[in-house]
Design an enzyme around this catalytic site. Structure first.
Site, short mmCIF file in Angstrom:
data_model
loop_
_atom_site.label_atom_id
_atom_site.label_comp_id
_atom_site.label_asym_id
_atom_site.label_seq_id
_atom_site.Cartn_x
_atom_site.Cartn_y
_atom_site.Cartn_z
N LYS A 94 -76.49 -6.35 25.80
CA LYS A 94 -75.53 -6.68 26.86
C LYS A 94 -74.12 -6.44 26.33
O LYS A 94 -73.49 -7.31 25.74
CB LYS A 94 -75.69 -8.15 27.29
CG LYS A 94 -74.99 -8.46 28.60
CD LYS A 94 -75.65 -7.73 29.76
CE LYS A 94 -75.00 -8.06 31.09
NZ LYS A 94 -75.56 -7.27 32.19
N SER A 98 -77.93 -4.96 36.30
CA SER A 98 -77.54 -6.34 36.09
C SER A 98 -77.63 -7.10 37.41
O SER A 98 -78.70 -7.25 37.97
CB SER A 98 -76.14 -6.40 35.47
OG SER A 98 -75.96 -7.60 34.75
#
Length: 615
Positions: free
Chosen positions: A201, A403
Site C-alpha cells: 500500500k 482500493s
C-alpha cells in the site's frame, strides 16, 4: 410607524445597489440575446444531410471520460468562454460507431487519433467498437500527423493507416514516476505519521520516504509489465507483426532512428507500423477515389461524428431497461457533482434504480482509484439492497477500479474488467501531519492543559500523542480486516486467501482474474449484455444511464454551450486565461486530494495512486 426617510448615505448605497443590479441584469440579458441569435442563425443553416458513400470523420480531441465532470451550467459557460478541459463521453463515441455500423449510408470511418487522451482500458473499449464496425463489412481508415502509443492503440484496428511525411509513431513503453517529499518536509519541520496495513500500500509513501519502497517497485513493475506485454501482443496481432521484432524495435529505437537518418515516418512505414505515407492533400484525393467527392469537389463526402450523433432521434421506447450508473473519480463522502464519486450521490442513484420498475438490472461502471472508506461502504451497502430487491448487479471496470474502487465493486453478481484495467490495491491507510517543529522555526510555541489524556491529541501544533497513534493503528487494522473479510464473503473465499492477493497490491485486470478478484474479461457492452441475461431480458431491452436529472436552466445552458455558434462566441470573446498559465502543482494536487478524502475528520482511506498517464 416611523415616517423617517432614508438619510443621504442610505440613499447613496441604495442607488448604488440598484445601479449594480440593473447593470448585472443588462449584461446577462445581452449575453443571452447574442447567444440566442447565434443559435437561431446556426439552426437556419440546417443540419447536414447524409448521402450514400459518406465517410464518418471520427476526431476525438480531448479527454475521454465516462461522464462529464462538474456542474452542467459551469461546464456550458466554460465552453462558451473557450475555457475548460475538452471532455468526450465514452458512451457517445461507442454509440456513434455502433450506429454507423448499421447505417447503409456510412461507408467508412476516417479516424484522426492524434489528439485523443484516455487510459488504455478506455481505448480498448473504443477499439472493440471499431472492430464491430469492420465486422459489419465496412472500412476503417486512419489519417495521422503523428501518434503516441495511445493513439496508435486505436489506429492498429484500421484497414489502412496513412501517416504524414513529417509524422511519426512513438511507442516508448509505460512508466510510473512520482515525487517524494520526505527531505523537503524535514527541512520544513513537518512530521508525517503514516499508518497502513499491507506492505504494497504505497499511496502515501511520498510523504514518508525519499524513494519508492522495494515492495512498491515490485508490485508496480509486475502489473505495469503485464499491461505492456498485453499492449504489444495486441498491436502485433492487429498489424500481423512478429511480437519479438516489435519489442526489439522499441527497445532499440535510438539505433532504428539513426539507421533511417531521423526520418521517423519512413521508419514507421518500413517497420510496417503504417501502410502509406501521404500528405493531407493526397489523403483527400485517396478518400474521394474510395468513396465520393463532396458537393464542391474539394474533398470527400463526409460527416463529423458530433453532427452525426446530434442527428439521431430518440424514439419512445417502453422496453425493460438495464440501468447504468457511472462511479468516476475519487470517492468522498456526501453529495458531489459528476467527476467525483459522492457516497450519498451514488447511493441515491442506486436507490433510484432499485425503485424504478422499468429497470430490471444494474451495471455499475467503475473508474475510480478509491478514496474514503466509509463513503465506499455506503455505496456497497446500497448495492446489497438492490440485489435483495431481485435486481442483478454487474460491475464493469474502466481504466482504474482499485482500493475503494474495488470496495464498491466486490459485492456485484459479476465483475468484468478489461485485461489492462488497473484494480486490486485492497488495503487502507491513515495519514496525520503535525507541525510543532515547523512552528518552532518561526518562534511559535504551543502550550496549555486538557481535561483528559487525549484532549488535544489531534492538534497538529503538538507532537503526535502515542496513545492517539495506538488508537489510529487499531482503527486501520480493523478497517483492513473488514475490507478483506467483506471481499472474502463476496467472492466466496477465506480471509486468508484474500489476504495473500491483497495487502495493497495492484493487479492488471488479467492478473486479477487469475487471482479470483475479477470474473470475466471484457468491456462495458459485454457487461450490459450479461446484466440483461441475468435479468432474463433476452434481446428485448434498452440501456438507460441513471443520472441526476437536469433542471430546465441546466438543459438550456448545455444546449447553448453545445452549439458551434456558442463556441464561436467563445472564440470571439477573448475572455479567460491561456491554457496552462496557472498549472496545478504536483504537491498541491496530492495534498489537496488527501485533504478532500479525509474530509476534515479522523478516518481511513482506501485509495490507490496507481492511475497511469493518459495517452
Amino acid at each position: 410607524m416611523s415616517d423617517k426617510s432614508p438619510g443621504l448615505i442610505g440613499r447613496f448605497f441604495r442607488g448604488l445597489w440598484n445601479t449594480l443590479n440593473f447593470t448585472r441584469r443588462l449584461v446577462f440579458n445581452l449575453i443571452f440575446v447574442v447567444i440566442l441569435f447565434a443559435v437561431v442563425v446556426s439552426a437556419m443553416r440546417g443540419s447536414p444531410t447524409i448521402e450514400a458513400k459518406t465517410a464518418l470523420v471520427l476526431d476525438p480531441e480531448g479527454t475521454i471520460v465516462e461522464q462529464y465532470s462538474g456542474d452542467p451550467v459551469e461546464r456550458a459557460l466554460a465552453k462558451v468562454g473557450g475555457e475548460g478541459e475538452k471532455q468526450i463521453q465514452l458512451r457517445d463515441l461507442l454509440r456513434t460507431i455502433d450506429l454507423a455500423a448499421k447505417d447503409a449510408r456510412i461507408e467508412r470511418i476516417v479516424l484522426l487519433p492524434d489528439q485523443v487522451s484516455a487510459g488504455l482500458a478506455t481505448l480498448r473499449e473504443i477499439g472493440q467498437a471499431l472492430d464491430r464496425f469492420r465486422d459489419a463489412g465496412k472500412e476503417l481508415v486512419v489519417v495521422s500527423e503523428g501518434m503516441s502509443q495511445g493513439g496508435y492503440y486505436l489506429a492498429a484496428h484500421a484497414n489502412e493507416i496513412l501517416l504524414d511525411p513529417q509524422g511519426m509513431v512513438l511507442l516508448e513503453g509505460l512508466s510510473s514516476y512520482r515525487s517524494y517529499y520526505r527531505d523537503a518536509l524535514d527541512k520544513l519541520g513537518v512530521d508525517v505519521h503514516l499508518i497502513k496495513v499491507g506492505e504494497y500500500k504505497s499511496a502515501a509513501e511520498p510523504f514518508v520516504l525519499n524513494k519508492a519502497s522495494d515492495a512498491a517497485k515490485e508490485a508496480t513493475r509486475y502489473w505495469m509489465g503485464g499491461i505492456w506485454e498485453s499492449y504489444l501482443d495486441e498491436i502485433a496481432a492487429l498489424r500481423k507483426l512478429d511480437p519479438a521484432t516489435l519489442r526489439n524495435d522499441i527497445a532499440n529505437l535510438d539505433q532504428q532512428v539513426a539507421a533511417y537518418q531521423g526520418d521517423l515516418a519512413k521508419l514507421a512505414l518500413e517497420r510496417k507500423l503504417v501502410d502509406r505515407i501521404a500528405t493531407r492533400a493526397e489523403v483527400r484525393e485517396l478518400l474521394k477515389a474510395k468513396g465520393a467527392p463532396s458537393a464542391d469537389g474539394e474533398t470527400f463526402r463526409q460527416v463529423n461524428w458530433r453532427d452525426y450523433l446530434s442527428m439521431q432521434v430518440a424514439l419512445p421506447d417502453s422496453r425493460p431497461q438495464v440501468g447504468v450508473i457511472v462511479a468516476q473519480g475519487d470517492i468522498v463522502q456526501g453529495e458531489r457533482p459528476q467527476g467525483t464519486v459522492g457516497g450519498s450521490t451514488i447511493a441515491q442513484l442506486i436507490r433510484q434504480a432499485r425503485k424504478d420498475e422499468a429497470i430490471k438490472a444494474l451495471v455499475l461502471r467503475v473508474d475510480s482509484p478509491g478514496g474514503d472508506a466509509y463513503a465506499s461502504e455506503v455505496i456497497r451497502r446500497e448495492i446489497e439492497l438492490i440485489q435483495a430487491a431481485g435486481k442483478p448487479v454487474i460491475v464493469s471496470m474502466g481504466d482504474v477500479a482499485a482500493s475503494g474502487g474495488y470496495w464498491i465493486s466486490m459485492n456485484a453478481d459479476e465483475i468484468w474488467a478489461q485485461p489492462n484495467t488497473i484494480t486490486g490495491s485492497i488495503g487502507i491507510f491513515g495519514l496525520f501531519v503535525t507541525i510543532p517543529e515547523a512552528l518552532g522555526k518561526l518562534g511559535i510555541h504551543t502550550d496549555g492543559v486538557g481535561t483528559a489524556p487525549l484532549a488535544g491529541a489531534l492538534d497538529i501544533r503538538r507532537p503526535f500523542d502515542p496513545k492517539a497513534e495506538a488508537i489510529m493503528t487499531s482503527v486501520i487494522e480493523k478497517g483492513y480486516r473488514d475490507f478483506i473479510g467483506k471481499v472474502a464473503d463476496a467472492r466466496g473465499k477465506s480471509s486468508t486467501d484474500i489476504d495473500t492477493v491483497a495487502r495493497g497490491r495492484v493487479w492488471s485486470g488479467e492478473q486479477a482474474k487469475e487471482r479470483g478478484l475479477v470474473d470475466k474479461l471484457g468491456g462495458l457492452q459485454q457487461a450490459i449484455v450479461s446484466a440483461a441475461g441475468r435479468a432474463g431480458l433476452g434481446d428485448g431491452y434498452r440501456t438507460q444511464y441513471v443520472e441526476k436529472p437536469l433542471s430546465t436552466w441546466e438543459r438550456l445552458a448545455l444546449s447553448l454551450g453545445e452549439t458551434e455558434a456558442a463556441a464561436r462566441i467563445g472564440r470571439w470573446s477573448g475572455f479567460g486565461l491561456p491554457p496552462g498559465l496557472l498549472p496545478k502543482g504536483e504537491i498541491e494536487e496530492t495534498v489537496g486530494l488527501l485533504r478532500t478524502l479525509g474530509g476534515g475528520r479522523l478516518g481511513v482511506v482506501a485509495h490507490c495512486f496507481c492511475e497511469p498517464e493518459r495517452r
